[in-house]
Every structure is written in structure tokens, then in C-alpha cells.
Design an enzyme around this catalytic site. Sequence first.
Site, mmCIF file in Angstrom:
data_model
loop_
_atom_site.group_PDB
_atom_site.id
_atom_site.type_symbol
_atom_site.label_atom_id
_atom_site.label_comp_id
_atom_site.label_asym_id
_atom_site.label_seq_id
_atom_site.Cartn_x
_atom_site.Cartn_y
_atom_site.Cartn_z
ATOM 1 N N TYR A 201 5.604 -9.140 18.411
ATOM 2 C CA TYR A 201 4.061 -9.112 19.817
ATOM 3 C C TYR A 201 3.501 -8.368 18.528
ATOM 4 O O TYR A 201 3.931 -7.721 17.915
ATOM 5 C CB TYR A 201 5.041 -8.443 20.922
ATOM 6 C CG TYR A 201 4.736 -7.543 20.663
ATOM 7 C CD1 TYR A 201 4.054 -6.510 21.032
ATOM 8 C CD2 TYR A 201 5.906 -6.435 20.545
ATOM 9 C CE1 TYR A 201 3.524 -5.060 20.611
ATOM 10 C CE2 TYR A 201 5.532 -5.471 20.160
ATOM 11 C CZ TYR A 201 4.626 -4.454 20.872
ATOM 12 O OH TYR A 201 4.376 -3.073 20.820
ATOM 13 N N LYS B 122 -0.524 -6.180 19.894
ATOM 14 C CA LYS B 122 -1.404 -6.444 20.994
ATOM 15 C C LYS B 122 -3.409 -6.018 19.784
ATOM 16 O O LYS B 122 -3.071 -5.131 18.748
ATOM 17 C CB LYS B 122 -1.388 -4.608 21.218
ATOM 18 C CG LYS B 122 -0.656 -4.348 22.615
ATOM 19 C CD LYS B 122 -0.415 -4.018 23.644
ATOM 20 C CE LYS B 122 0.474 -4.295 24.962
ATOM 21 N NZ LYS B 122 0.750 -3.129 26.115
ATOM 22 N N GLU B 123 -4.074 -6.687 19.591
ATOM 23 C CA GLU B 123 -5.097 -6.474 18.728
ATOM 24 C C GLU B 123 -6.154 -5.939 19.864
ATOM 25 O O GLU B 123 -6.747 -6.411 21.395
ATOM 26 C CB GLU B 123 -5.477 -7.238 17.924
ATOM 27 C CG GLU B 123 -5.243 -8.722 19.095
ATOM 28 C CD GLU B 123 -5.849 -9.931 17.715
ATOM 29 O OE1 GLU B 123 -5.614 -9.433 16.733
ATOM 30 O OE2 GLU B 123 -6.404 -11.291 18.410
ATOM 31 N N LYS C 81 -16.776 -11.670 14.989
ATOM 32 C CA LYS C 81 -15.707 -11.634 15.636
ATOM 33 C C LYS C 81 -14.664 -11.188 15.404
ATOM 34 O O LYS C 81 -13.580 -11.684 14.219
ATOM 35 C CB LYS C 81 -14.845 -13.082 16.961
ATOM 36 C CG LYS C 81 -14.637 -12.057 17.732
ATOM 37 C CD LYS C 81 -13.738 -12.795 18.470
ATOM 38 C CE LYS C 81 -13.045 -12.278 19.870
ATOM 39 N NZ LYS C 81 -12.463 -13.569 21.011
#
Length: 159
Positions: free
Chosen positions: A68, A70-71, A83
Site C-alpha cells: 500500500y 498513502k499520498e 496536480k
Amino acid sequence: MRGYLSHDTVVEVPAAVIWDVYRSLELGRLLNELLQDVIGKIEVVQGDGGVGTILNVTFPPGTPGPSYMKEMITKIDDEMRVKEAEVIEGGDKDLGFVLYRRRLQIIEKDAESCISRSSVEYEIDDKLEDIASQASTKPLEILAEVVGKYLKEKRSSSN
């Protein structure tokens, strides 16, 4: 050690149309629908899709490396159609990258097409130089191709 990679993908959709998707949570919804087996499952941990939003990406089973990441979305510029998101946990951080920033930019080509510029900026300890070769724009390139194709087909069917 610092590095930068970039790749341009021509998308046969107007820049404004694809930017509306890229700048919002709609992008995550589409990725879950179209690319879950390639990129993974995306869930919003906190936020509304704007700067500061944290996303959790669970990679597909069998994906080498961390399971996994997370960003955090760190920049959305509607004028430049840019973006950016940085990995804050898991993923590339677990591989040893100090900084791993993904950037999507939509550049207008003409009234019916645009360029999706995918780039990755990274920092890694000089002792881990061999891991730097794992930095890649490939997931962003796939995203541009698949989302572009989906939006083109959607536009064609609604005309």
C-alpha cells in the site's frame, strides 16, 4: 541523489474535460472502476479532493514491493492544470525514497485534444542509488491512456 522523469501522452479529449476529472475525486473513482487490477484500490482517508487530501492506495495482490501507500495532494493549480501528490507512507517511502512526488499536467493541444504530462520527482540517499531505477512514470502513463480513452468514448456516445 535527486531525479526527475517525465512522459507526454497525447489524449484525444479537450484539456478542460480531462482536467475536470484529474483535479477531483472523480479520478480515484474512475481508477477504481477501470484500473483496480493494475494500479490498485484508492480510498480517501481524509479531505474533499483538494490540497491536503490523503489517499490510501492498496496495490493489487501479487504486486512486488509494499502492499500500500498513502499520498497527499500537495498542489492543484487550475490555471496551469497541474496536480501534485507526494507519498507520505508506504509505497516508494518504504523502498527508501526520501521524496516521491507525482505530477500530472494537462496541456491544451487544440480544441479536441491535449497532452497529459506525467512526471515523477524523487530524492533518495546516495547509498540507495540502485533503487532509483524503480522510479517510473508508467502508472501515470497508463492512467492517462485509459482515462483519456474512457472520456473519448463517453463523449462519442453522448453526441
